[in-house]
Motif scaffolding. Structure first.
Motif, PDB file in Angstrom:
ATOM      1  N   ASN A   3       0.066  31.970 -64.942  1.00 40.70           N
ATOM      2  CA  ASN A   3      -0.948  30.898 -64.655  1.00 40.70           C
ATOM      3  C   ASN A   3      -2.303  31.520 -65.440  1.00 40.70           C
ATOM      4  OD1 ASN A   3      -2.512  32.493 -62.817  1.00 40.70           O
ATOM      5  ND2 ASN A   3      -1.189  32.024 -61.222  1.00 40.70           N
ATOM      6  N   GLU A   4      -3.234  30.938 -65.151  1.00 38.33           N
ATOM      7  CA  GLU A   4      -4.743  31.098 -66.016  1.00 38.33           C
ATOM      8  C   GLU A   4      -5.417  32.309 -65.433  1.00 38.33           C
ATOM      9  OE1 GLU A   4      -5.651  28.206 -62.577  1.00 38.33           O
ATOM     10  OE2 GLU A   4      -4.154  28.216 -64.232  1.00 38.33           O
ATOM     11  N   ASN A   5      -4.806  32.675 -64.154  1.00 39.58           N
ATOM     12  CA  ASN A   5      -5.473  33.922 -63.367  1.00 39.58           C
ATOM     13  C   ASN A   5      -4.765  35.299 -63.680  1.00 39.58           C
ATOM     14  OD1 ASN A   5      -7.713  32.861 -62.151  1.00 39.58           O
ATOM     15  ND2 ASN A   5      -6.314  32.050 -60.979  1.00 39.58           N
ATOM     16  N   VAL A  58       5.673  44.071 -64.160  1.00 42.97           N
ATOM     17  CA  VAL A  58       4.276  44.326 -64.033  1.00 42.97           C
ATOM     18  C   VAL A  58       3.781  43.240 -64.195  1.00 42.97           C
ATOM     19  CG1 VAL A  58       2.475  45.964 -64.487  1.00 42.97           C
ATOM     20  CG2 VAL A  58       4.591  46.871 -64.499  1.00 42.97           C
ATOM     21  N   ALA A  59       2.834  42.965 -63.059  1.00 43.58           N
ATOM     22  CA  ALA A  59       1.792  41.633 -63.328  1.00 43.58           C
ATOM     23  C   ALA A  59       0.322  42.210 -62.629  1.00 43.58           C
ATOM     24  CB  ALA A  59       2.489  40.492 -62.513  1.00 43.58           C
ATOM     25  N   ILE A  60      -0.367  41.632 -63.652  1.00 48.41           N
ATOM     26  CA  ILE A  60      -1.773  41.920 -63.083  1.00 48.41           C
ATOM     27  C   ILE A  60      -2.612  40.715 -63.064  1.00 48.41           C
ATOM     28  CG2 ILE A  60      -4.008  43.223 -63.602  1.00 48.41           C
ATOM     29  CD1 ILE A  60      -2.378  45.326 -64.881  1.00 48.41           C
ATOM     30  N   SER A  61      -3.333  40.427 -61.950  1.00 47.80           N
ATOM     31  CA  SER A  61      -4.042  38.849 -62.020  1.00 47.80           C
ATOM     32  C   SER A  61      -5.279  39.082 -61.213  1.00 47.80           C
ATOM     33  CB  SER A  61      -3.001  37.886 -61.202  1.00 47.80           C
ATOM     34  OG  SER A  61      -2.710  38.345 -59.819  1.00 47.80           O
ATOM     35  N   LYS A  62      -5.933  37.948 -61.489  1.00 50.86           N
ATOM     36  CA  LYS A  62      -7.290  38.031 -60.717  1.00 50.86           C
ATOM     37  C   LYS A  62      -7.155  37.113 -59.193  1.00 50.86           C
ATOM     38  CE  LYS A  62      -9.619  38.017 -65.203  1.00 50.86           C
ATOM     39  NZ  LYS A  62     -10.783  37.511 -66.010  1.00 50.86           N
ATOM     40  N   THR A  63      -6.186  36.785 -59.136  1.00 55.28           N
ATOM     41  CA  THR A  63      -6.008  36.184 -57.590  1.00 55.28           C
ATOM     42  C   THR A  63      -4.734  36.827 -56.987  1.00 55.28           C
ATOM     43  OG1 THR A  63      -4.624  34.348 -58.506  1.00 55.28           O
ATOM     44  CG2 THR A  63      -6.999  34.080 -58.359  1.00 55.28           C
ATOM     45  N   LYS A 115     -12.348  43.005 -59.716  1.00 52.59           N
ATOM     46  CA  LYS A 115     -11.179  42.969 -58.797  1.00 52.59           C
ATOM     47  C   LYS A 115      -9.858  42.483 -59.417  1.00 52.59           C
ATOM     48  CE  LYS A 115     -14.082  44.509 -55.675  1.00 52.59           C
ATOM     49  NZ  LYS A 115     -14.651  45.907 -55.788  1.00 52.59           N
ATOM     50  N   LEU A 116      -8.907  43.260 -59.354  1.00 52.35           N
ATOM     51  CA  LEU A 116      -7.382  42.872 -59.635  1.00 52.35           C
ATOM     52  C   LEU A 116      -6.699  42.865 -58.646  1.00 52.35           C
ATOM     53  CD1 LEU A 116      -7.769  44.315 -63.089  1.00 52.35           C
ATOM     54  CD2 LEU A 116      -8.080  41.767 -62.681  1.00 52.35           C
TER      55      LEU A 116
END
Length: 123
Positions: A3-5, A58-63, A115-116
């Protein structure tokens, strides 16, 4: 997770896991399948330690990502610094004092103090 995050999402292999000087801590190294990303991260024996050769996503997201409780490793971290490291840009992320270093061949839309969420899933 798409997604966009989402900042980064890749599959790769745990290349090595070595004991650190501090008891119960290990340093794990993950390389993405396409070689675009490298991860060096502190692993605590009481949380999760992967075996070398383990396949992971591995996934890094803002939410906060969707995850399976007790199965996936999910942590909230803060970007501490960003620096050039040869062909890579290194993003140092602190997860409650444990370090997560993401090295990327492309520049990511991240800034210090951001923050992530980091999610690691065995595949």
């Amino acid at each position: 997770m798409s997604n966009e995050n989402t900042v980064v999402n890749f599959t790769g292999t745990v290349e090595s896991v070595e004991k650190e000087l501090i008891p119960r801590l290990y340093i794990g190294r993950i390389k993405s399948d396409n070689g675009e990303y490298l991860v060096e991260m502190d692993l605590h024996k009481d949380l999760k330690v992967y075996e070398p050769g383990t396949r992971v996503e591995v996934a890094i997201s803002k939410t906060m990502p969707n995850y399976k409780d007790g199965v996936d490793l999910v942590a909230k971290g803060t970007v501490v610094s960003i620096r050039n490291d040869g062909d890579y840009t290194a993003y140092l992320i602190s997860i409650g004092g444990l370090l997560f270093i993401l090295k990327s061949k492309k520049k990511l839309d991240l800034a210090p103090t951001e923050k992530l969420y980091i999610k690691i899933t065995e595949v």
